[in-house]
Design a protein around this motif. Structure first.
Motif, PDB file in Angstrom:
ATOM      1  N   THR A 205     -15.457  65.181 -21.434  1.00  0.00           N
ATOM      2  CA  THR A 205     -14.380  65.972 -20.812  1.00  0.00           C
ATOM      3  C   THR A 205     -13.768  66.916 -21.839  1.00  0.00           C
ATOM      4  OG1 THR A 205     -13.905  64.058 -19.453  1.00  0.00           O
ATOM      5  CG2 THR A 205     -12.257  65.780 -19.451  1.00  0.00           C
TER       6      THR A 205
ATOM      7  N   LYS B 149     -15.866  69.849 -22.591  1.00  0.00           N
ATOM      8  CA  LYS B 149     -15.821  70.821 -21.504  1.00  0.00           C
ATOM      9  C   LYS B 149     -14.507  71.602 -21.500  1.00  0.00           C
ATOM     10  CE  LYS B 149     -17.418  68.556 -17.948  1.00  0.00           C
ATOM     11  NZ  LYS B 149     -17.215  67.899 -16.670  1.00  0.00           N
ATOM     12  N   ARG B 150     -13.397  70.852 -21.703  1.00  0.00           N
ATOM     13  CA  ARG B 150     -12.081  71.506 -21.607  1.00  0.00           C
ATOM     14  C   ARG B 150     -11.729  72.288 -22.864  1.00  0.00           C
ATOM     15  NH1 ARG B 150      -7.843  67.132 -19.723  1.00  0.00           N
ATOM     16  NH2 ARG B 150      -6.444  68.891 -19.497  1.00  0.00           N
ATOM     17  N   TYR B 151     -12.022  71.712 -24.026  1.00  0.00           N
ATOM     18  CA  TYR B 151     -11.693  72.377 -25.295  1.00  0.00           C
ATOM     19  C   TYR B 151     -12.930  72.341 -26.191  1.00  0.00           C
ATOM     20  CZ  TYR B 151      -7.262  70.679 -23.389  1.00  0.00           C
ATOM     21  OH  TYR B 151      -6.227  70.361 -22.553  1.00  0.00           O
TER      22      TYR B 151
END
Lengths: 160, 368
Positions: A125, A128-130
């Motif tokens: 996650t 993907k996000r950062y």
């Protein structure tokens, strides 16, 4: 006035034990405070009783743990050999962040413990996000594993 | 486990199921809103995560993704209704004219002469056809009025779905973390794995479906353009293509729903046109008003979709046997109609993941 300043303007980060514990872990080394805060938001704080298993040998592995409080024993359930006794600030199971192989040993709490779990799904996650932060963690993780490999090689050479 | 405790648990489960069964009708709109919000969240989550990575703000990511989607949807629905209104108006003008009656009479006598005597009794008289067409138009207007009547409730549901989706998109990762808190230590890692697999299953399926629907829409539009080149005179081509793509989201039945608007519009536009009436496919098979051309075109699009696109984009994402897919669709359709058919496959996919994990847990309980 100072009390007022402390209550309203002082950053509360230093009071966050999870943030403090993560700061000391080599995998999260050289990260900015705001980056660490993002990781804290993804981690899972768990409480374990004495003699409770964190995980058992051969169980599917999903991630690593950092000890906030308490003591953890890493051992082989069959031979009862103890590989390591870990205390507050130590971490274990980090290999599971990279591969899906089952656990190679069991982790049991020798006393009531508080752990922070950081799992492969959290790392995915995060990537993907950062992506930048995800890359930093992967780089740190590779460095930790590289150091361990070098250490193992040295030990093998010494044994020979 | 103590046998008394076991009985107590079973009783508790029965009571909870009974209470759930009784109260479900009262909560069904809310459940539906939550399901739609969750599905929309699954569709947009990846894009929001991606934009958040670059803009460093989740709220801006949500606003960008939802804002763009809502604008595109409003533009599509608005222009569809405008164009469809014009189409209906043109058609109503057409049926008011005398030559429409002549055209229908011609059509009726032509079909009667073409078909064997046995079928002639099945073809209604031309007067009846005209009456049926006029009744059809009146019905459409009545339905539109009824639709406007229930629009208030519909707008409220859409608004609630939107609000829930915004909240879920902004707070998704925190919600997930809160959910994980309820998992006992023993099942923590397996629970996380299950949640992740379910997320993957749903998002893969939805993305696959959207890709497949888009390709069906594009292929249908191309097909309809080709049909227009040979004189099919089909208007609203892009809308028909998009409707066919959206209908494709409902497996098995969707493709047939997709071709209905195309056939209707071909009929509306070509009625009274002698050459369209006497049209033949490949100069062999009679295809009045290009109806069989349209059906053939949609069958070709379906074949391309089923054999090349769907296996490529959806493929093993759900991994259900075609027989299971059919059974699941029948169950979904029987329980909640077309919506049930739409949700049946992803729901079966989720159940499959859960079942796999339950089997794993029961087989490897000594490891937990």
């Amino acid at each position: 006035m100072e009390a007022l300043y402390k209550n309203f303007f002082r950053k509360k980060d230093n009071a966050n034990p999870v943030l403090k514990a993560l700061e000391e872990i080599p995998i999260f080394e050289n990260l900015l405070k705001k980056e660490l805060r993002k990781i804290v938001q993804l981690t899972h704080e768990r409480k374990y009783k004495s003699n409770e298993y964190v995980f058992k040998k051969h169980a599917p592995a999903e991630g690593m743990y950092v000890i906030l409080d308490g003591k953890i024993e890493i051992r082989d359930p069959k031979s009862r050999n103890i590989f390591a006794n870990l205390n507050s600030g130590d971490f274990f199971g980090e290999l599971a962040l990279l591969d899906e192989k089952p656990r190679s040993a069991s982790a049991v709490c020798s006393e009531p413990s508080r752990l922070i779990g950081f799992f492969r799904t959290d790392l995915l996650t995060l990537i993907k996000r950062y992506p930048e932060l995800g890359n930093k963690i992967l780089l740190n993780l590779s460095r930790v594993l590289g150091e361990r490999l070098r250490e193992t090689n040295k030990n093998i050479i010494e044994l020979n | 486990m103590d046998p008394l405790q076991k009985i107590y648990r079973i009783l508790l489960l029965i009571i909870i199921s009974f209470v759930g069964w009784i109260t479900i009708p009262f909560f069904s709109p809310l459940i539906l809103i939550l399901i739609f919000s969750f599905l929309l969240t699954s569709i947009f989550l990846q894009s929001v995560d991606y934009i958040e990575g670059y803009l460093k703000s989740r709220v801006i990511g949500v606003i960008t993704v939802l804002g763009t989607s809502i604008t595109v949807s409003i533009l599509f629905i608005g222009s569809f209704f405008t164009s469809f209104g014009i189409q209906i108006k043109t058609f109503s003008n057409k049926i008011q004219k005398d030559n429409f009656t002549v055209a229908v009479e011609n059509l009726s006598s032509k079909i009667t002469s073409l078909l064997p005597e046995f079928f002639n009794n099945l073809i209604p008289e031309s007067d009846k056809i005209i009456l049926m067409t006029k009744n059809f138009m009146v019905n459409i207007f009545q339905n539109v009025l009824a639709l406007l009547g229930s629009a208030g409730n519909f707008v409220f549901i859409i608004f609630m779905v939107l609000i829930f989706t915004i909240i879920l998109l902004i707070e998704y990762h925190d919600f997930k973390r809160s959910l994980v808190r309820f998992i006992p230590n023993k099942y923590l890692e397996i629970g996380l794995r299950t949640i992740y697999n379910i997320e993957q299953q749903i998002s893969k399926y939805l993305r696959g479906q959207i890709l497949a629907a888009s390709s069906v829409a594009i292929l249908s539009i191309i097909g309809l353009f080709i049909l227009n080149k040979i004189g099919a005179n089909i208007t609203l081509v892009i809308f028909i293509g998009i409707i066919a793509g959206l209908a494709n989201l409902i497996p098995m039945v969707g493709p047939f729903i997709g071709m209905i608007p195309a056939i209707l519009i071909a009929l509306m536009n070509n009625i009274g046109n002698e050459s369209a009436l006497t049209h033949y496919i490949f100069n062999v098979i009679p295809s009045p008003f290009f109806i069989f051309d349209i059906i053939l075109m949609f069958i070709i699009v379906q074949q391309i979709d089923n054999n090349f696109i769907t296996p490529l984009v959806i493929g093993e994402s759900v991994g259900l046997h075609p027989m299971v897919v059919m059974i699941v669709l029948i169950i979904g359709g029987t329980l909640i109609g077309p919506l049930g058919m739409l949700f049946a496959i992803p729901a079966a996919g989720v159940l499959k993941v859960l079942l796999r994990e339950i089997i794993f847990i029961s087989k490897n309980s000594h490891l937990l």
